[in-house]
Scaffold this motif. Sequence first.
Motif, PDB file in Angstrom:
ATOM      1  N   ARG A 128     -41.726  25.066  54.958  1.00  0.00           N
ATOM      2  CA  ARG A 128     -41.417  25.414  56.421  1.00  0.00           C
ATOM      3  C   ARG A 128     -39.791  24.831  56.585  1.00  0.00           C
ATOM      4  O   ARG A 128     -39.408  25.006  57.704  1.00  0.00           O
ATOM      5  N   GLY A 129     -39.274  24.686  55.379  1.00  0.00           N
ATOM      6  CA  GLY A 129     -37.926  23.971  55.541  1.00  0.00           C
ATOM      7  C   GLY A 129     -37.895  22.702  56.162  1.00  0.00           C
ATOM      8  O   GLY A 129     -38.688  21.955  56.073  1.00  0.00           O
ATOM      9  N   ASN A 130     -36.433  22.449  56.801  1.00  0.00           N
ATOM     10  CA  ASN A 130     -36.141  21.192  57.320  1.00  0.00           C
ATOM     11  C   ASN A 130     -36.464  21.059  59.002  1.00  0.00           C
ATOM     12  O   ASN A 130     -35.926  20.083  59.451  1.00  0.00           O
ATOM     13  N   VAL A 131     -36.826  21.964  59.412  1.00  0.00           N
ATOM     14  CA  VAL A 131     -37.082  22.257  60.923  1.00  0.00           C
ATOM     15  C   VAL A 131     -38.295  22.508  61.251  1.00  0.00           C
ATOM     16  O   VAL A 131     -38.724  23.744  60.825  1.00  0.00           O
ATOM     17  N   TRP A 132     -39.144  21.862  61.727  1.00  0.00           N
ATOM     18  CA  TRP A 132     -40.606  22.150  61.959  1.00  0.00           C
ATOM     19  C   TRP A 132     -40.870  22.401  63.407  1.00  0.00           C
ATOM     20  O   TRP A 132     -40.133  21.744  64.333  1.00  0.00           O
ATOM     21  N   LEU A 133     -41.499  23.366  63.477  1.00  0.00           N
ATOM     22  CA  LEU A 133     -41.916  23.804  65.232  1.00  0.00           C
ATOM     23  C   LEU A 133     -43.703  23.813  65.279  1.00  0.00           C
ATOM     24  O   LEU A 133     -44.249  24.631  64.498  1.00  0.00           O
ATOM     25  N   ALA A 134     -44.227  22.734  66.103  1.00  0.00           N
ATOM     26  CA  ALA A 134     -45.762  23.070  66.189  1.00  0.00           C
ATOM     27  C   ALA A 134     -45.867  23.144  67.577  1.00  0.00           C
ATOM     28  O   ALA A 134     -45.078  22.947  68.302  1.00  0.00           O
ATOM     29  N   VAL A 135     -47.181  23.060  67.744  1.00  0.00           N
ATOM     30  CA  VAL A 135     -47.821  23.398  69.011  1.00  0.00           C
ATOM     31  C   VAL A 135     -49.094  22.400  69.097  1.00  0.00           C
ATOM     32  O   VAL A 135     -49.784  22.418  68.193  1.00  0.00           O
ATOM     33  N   SER A 136     -49.435  22.142  70.417  1.00  0.00           N
ATOM     34  CA  SER A 136     -50.612  21.257  70.333  1.00  0.00           C
ATOM     35  C   SER A 136     -51.254  21.678  71.787  1.00  0.00           C
ATOM     36  O   SER A 136     -50.500  21.884  73.078  1.00  0.00           O
ATOM     37  N   GLY A 137     -52.497  21.588  71.919  1.00  0.00           N
ATOM     38  CA  GLY A 137     -53.316  22.057  73.203  1.00  0.00           C
ATOM     39  C   GLY A 137     -53.995  20.782  73.833  1.00  0.00           C
ATOM     40  O   GLY A 137     -54.971  20.384  73.175  1.00  0.00           O
ATOM     41  N   LEU A 138     -53.616  20.477  74.863  1.00  0.00           N
ATOM     42  CA  LEU A 138     -54.547  19.720  75.841  1.00  0.00           C
ATOM     43  C   LEU A 138     -55.815  20.494  76.723  1.00  0.00           C
ATOM     44  O   LEU A 138     -55.243  20.998  77.663  1.00  0.00           O
TER      45      LEU A 138
END
Length: 160
Positions: free
Chosen positions: A5-15
């Motif tokens: 993913r390299g050195n910048v990660w983008l994730a998501v999460s769901g409530l």
Amino acid sequence: MGTKRGNVWLAVSGLVTNRQGEWLVVKKKYGGLKGKWSLPAGFVESFETVDEAVIREVKEETGIIGSIKGIVGVRSGVIRNEISDNMIIFSLTTEDEKITIQESELLEARFVHPSELAKDPTSSVIINYLLEKGTSEPHKSHDGINPGDQFGYTAYKLFF
């Protein structure tokens, strides 16, 4: 320390909230959240938008199909001065309550009333923060929060 993913990660999460007002929570088999109640989450893939990613991740981990209400907040941190680790946290609703866990990643998944999560010592920092601050306040930056030394964050902020 970088990964594919390299050195910048983008994730998501769901409530994800059901008709009874319960939250969909999961316990991971690995990582810093192993054995703790947390929200379904995962990385954004190159072929999708963040809202598509959160719907996919919730479905992959739990089998639940959610509908997006909006963004609850953003979590942003830097791990060991090497990786920018960022997550957008969405609010979703669902009519679906049949959970099918992703056995390779999860120990457990279920709908739990927020009042039960508030008393559970295995609830994650973000779940506790959402319980304390609510999900409808303006998105302000909050510093000085430590999710645990096991993560190795050198910077950590929540935007709720």
